[in-house]
Design a protein around this motif. Structure first.
Motif, PDB file in Angstrom:
ATOM      1  N   GLU A  12       0.830  -1.201   0.000  1.00 41.88           N
ATOM      2  CA  GLU A  12       0.000   0.000   0.000  1.00 41.88           C
ATOM      3  C   GLU A  12       0.867   1.255   0.000  1.00 41.88           C
ATOM      4  N   LEU A  13       0.314   2.315  -0.565  1.00 41.23           N
ATOM      5  CA  LEU A  13       0.894   3.644  -0.384  1.00 41.23           C
ATOM      6  C   LEU A  13       0.129   4.300   0.747  1.00 41.23           C
ATOM      7  N   VAL A  14       0.854   4.866   1.694  1.00 40.41           N
ATOM      8  CA  VAL A  14       0.233   5.470   2.873  1.00 40.41           C
ATOM      9  C   VAL A  14       0.676   6.921   2.966  1.00 40.41           C
ATOM     10  N   LEU A  15      -0.303   7.807   3.040  1.00 38.53           N
ATOM     11  CA  LEU A  15      -0.049   9.232   3.204  1.00 38.53           C
ATOM     12  C   LEU A  15      -0.520   9.630   4.598  1.00 38.53           C
ATOM     13  N   ASP A  16       0.427   9.813   5.519  1.00 34.09           N
ATOM     14  CA  ASP A  16       0.099  10.247   6.877  1.00 34.09           C
ATOM     15  C   ASP A  16      -0.094  11.755   6.876  1.00 34.09           C
ATOM     16  N   SER A  21      -4.352  14.719  13.127  1.00 32.30           N
ATOM     17  CA  SER A  21      -4.134  13.336  13.542  1.00 32.30           C
ATOM     18  C   SER A  21      -5.231  12.765  14.441  1.00 32.30           C
ATOM     19  N   THR A  22      -6.206  13.573  14.840  1.00 32.00           N
ATOM     20  CA  THR A  22      -7.201  13.083  15.792  1.00 32.00           C
ATOM     21  C   THR A  22      -8.442  12.517  15.100  1.00 32.00           C
ATOM     22  N   TYR A  23      -9.219  11.820  15.861  1.00 27.44           N
ATOM     23  CA  TYR A  23     -10.495  11.268  15.393  1.00 27.44           C
ATOM     24  C   TYR A  23     -11.372  12.389  14.849  1.00 27.44           C
ATOM     25  N   GLU A  24     -11.395  13.522  15.545  1.00 26.18           N
ATOM     26  CA  GLU A  24     -12.223  14.657  15.137  1.00 26.18           C
ATOM     27  C   GLU A  24     -11.688  15.326  13.865  1.00 26.18           C
ATOM     28  N   ASP A  25     -10.374  15.282  13.637  1.00 25.37           N
ATOM     29  CA  ASP A  25      -9.784  15.871  12.433  1.00 25.37           C
ATOM     30  C   ASP A  25     -10.176  15.120  11.162  1.00 25.37           C
ATOM     31  N   PHE A  26     -10.614  13.908  11.305  1.00 28.38           N
ATOM     32  CA  PHE A  26     -11.051  13.093  10.170  1.00 28.38           C
ATOM     33  C   PHE A  26     -12.055  13.872   9.320  1.00 28.38           C
ATOM     34  N   ASP A  27     -13.010  14.534   9.977  1.00 29.80           N
ATOM     35  CA  ASP A  27     -14.040  15.295   9.257  1.00 29.80           C
ATOM     36  C   ASP A  27     -13.443  16.467   8.477  1.00 29.80           C
ATOM     37  N   LYS A  28     -12.401  17.099   9.007  1.00 29.41           N
ATOM     38  CA  LYS A  28     -11.727  18.185   8.296  1.00 29.41           C
ATOM     39  C   LYS A  28     -11.061  17.667   7.021  1.00 29.41           C
ATOM     40  N   ILE A  29     -10.490  16.481   7.104  1.00 25.61           N
ATOM     41  CA  ILE A  29      -9.836  15.893   5.938  1.00 25.61           C
ATOM     42  C   ILE A  29     -10.875  15.556   4.870  1.00 25.61           C
ATOM     43  N   ILE A  30     -11.993  14.975   5.286  1.00 26.21           N
ATOM     44  CA  ILE A  30     -13.078  14.682   4.336  1.00 26.21           C
ATOM     45  C   ILE A  30     -13.556  15.971   3.685  1.00 26.21           C
ATOM     46  N   ASP A  49     -13.174   4.145  18.282  1.00 27.60           N
ATOM     47  CA  ASP A  49     -11.776   4.584  18.285  1.00 27.60           C
ATOM     48  C   ASP A  49     -11.093   4.387  16.936  1.00 27.60           C
ATOM     49  N   MET A  50     -11.883   4.194  15.874  1.00 27.04           N
ATOM     50  CA  MET A  50     -11.318   3.993  14.547  1.00 27.04           C
ATOM     51  C   MET A  50     -12.372   4.330  13.493  1.00 27.04           C
ATOM     52  N   ARG A  51     -11.915   4.923  12.393  1.00 27.23           N
ATOM     53  CA  ARG A  51     -12.804   5.224  11.277  1.00 27.23           C
ATOM     54  C   ARG A  51     -12.104   4.825   9.984  1.00 27.23           C
ATOM     55  N   ILE A  52     -12.885   4.264   9.047  1.00 25.17           N
ATOM     56  CA  ILE A  52     -12.392   3.960   7.711  1.00 25.17           C
ATOM     57  C   ILE A  52     -13.494   4.342   6.736  1.00 25.17           C
ATOM     58  N   TRP A  53     -13.177   5.251   5.827  1.00 26.52           N
ATOM     59  CA  TRP A  53     -14.106   5.617   4.771  1.00 26.52           C
ATOM     60  C   TRP A  53     -13.466   5.268   3.446  1.00 26.52           C
ATOM     61  N   TYR A  54     -14.224   4.605   2.593  1.00 25.45           N
ATOM     62  CA  TYR A  54     -13.762   4.220   1.267  1.00 25.45           C
ATOM     63  C   TYR A  54     -14.181   5.302   0.279  1.00 25.45           C
ATOM     64  N   TYR A  65      -8.245   6.543   6.677  1.00 24.22           N
ATOM     65  CA  TYR A  65      -8.174   5.627   7.807  1.00 24.22           C
ATOM     66  C   TYR A  65      -7.744   6.396   9.047  1.00 24.22           C
ATOM     67  N   ASN A  66      -8.474   6.223  10.129  1.00 26.74           N
ATOM     68  CA  ASN A  66      -8.095   6.813  11.413  1.00 26.74           C
ATOM     69  C   ASN A  66      -7.957   5.704  12.434  1.00 26.74           C
ATOM     70  N   ASP A  67      -6.879   5.751  13.195  1.00 24.20           N
ATOM     71  CA  ASP A  67      -6.686   4.870  14.337  1.00 24.20           C
ATOM     72  C   ASP A  67      -5.979   5.689  15.412  1.00 24.20           C
ATOM     73  N   PRO A  68      -5.636   5.114  16.550  1.00 22.21           N
ATOM     74  CA  PRO A  68      -4.989   5.906  17.600  1.00 22.21           C
ATOM     75  C   PRO A  68      -3.671   6.565  17.188  1.00 22.21           C
ATOM     76  N   TYR A  69      -3.088   6.158  16.066  1.00 24.24           N
ATOM     77  CA  TYR A  69      -1.824   6.736  15.612  1.00 24.24           C
ATOM     78  C   TYR A  69      -2.008   7.942  14.696  1.00 24.24           C
ATOM     79  N   GLY A  70      -3.228   8.175  14.185  1.00 26.24           N
ATOM     80  CA  GLY A  70      -3.470   9.329  13.333  1.00 26.24           C
ATOM     81  C   GLY A  70      -4.358   9.023  12.149  1.00 26.24           C
TER      82      GLY A  70
END
Length: 98
Positions: A12-16, A21-30, A49-54, A65-70
């Motif tokens: 996989e290619l992973v772009l951190d 990096s937070t669960y709440e920041d996920f919405d900003k990225i979307i 404690d985890m989100r995955i949107w395709y 992808y969100n997990d405790p690491y970002g």
């Protein structure tokens, strides 16, 4: 300090996305991906404690992808130029979303 980190992991290619990096920041990225690229969301998995949107953009499937690491964008290594473009745009645009 880099705002994003693009790396190849396994198959996989992973772009951190480091500053968001937070669960709440996920919405900003979307929000960013929808405003900048008009991505399509095909599936949402939201847990405590985890989100995955395709997602899909120009027939390229990837996931946020969100997990405790970002938060990370993940796609196939065959889409290297696609992910590099997104990484460069994030690097330039991210200050508006932090």
């Amino acid at each position: 300090m880099n705002k994003v980190n693009l790396k190849k992991e396994k198959e996989e290619l992973v772009l951190d996305i480091i500053p968001l990096s937070t669960y709440e920041d996920f919405d900003k990225i979307i929000e960013y991906l929808q405003n900048k690229y008009n991505v399509s969301i095909s599936k949402k998995l939201d847990g405590p404690d985890m989100r995955i949107w395709y997602l899909t953009l120009n027939d390229v499937p990837f996931k946020l992808y969100n997990d405790p690491y970002g938060n990370s964008l993940i796609c196939s290594p065959t889409n290297d130029s696609f992910m590099t473009k997104i990484a460069n745009n994030f690097e330039n645009d991210l200050e508006n979303y932090v």
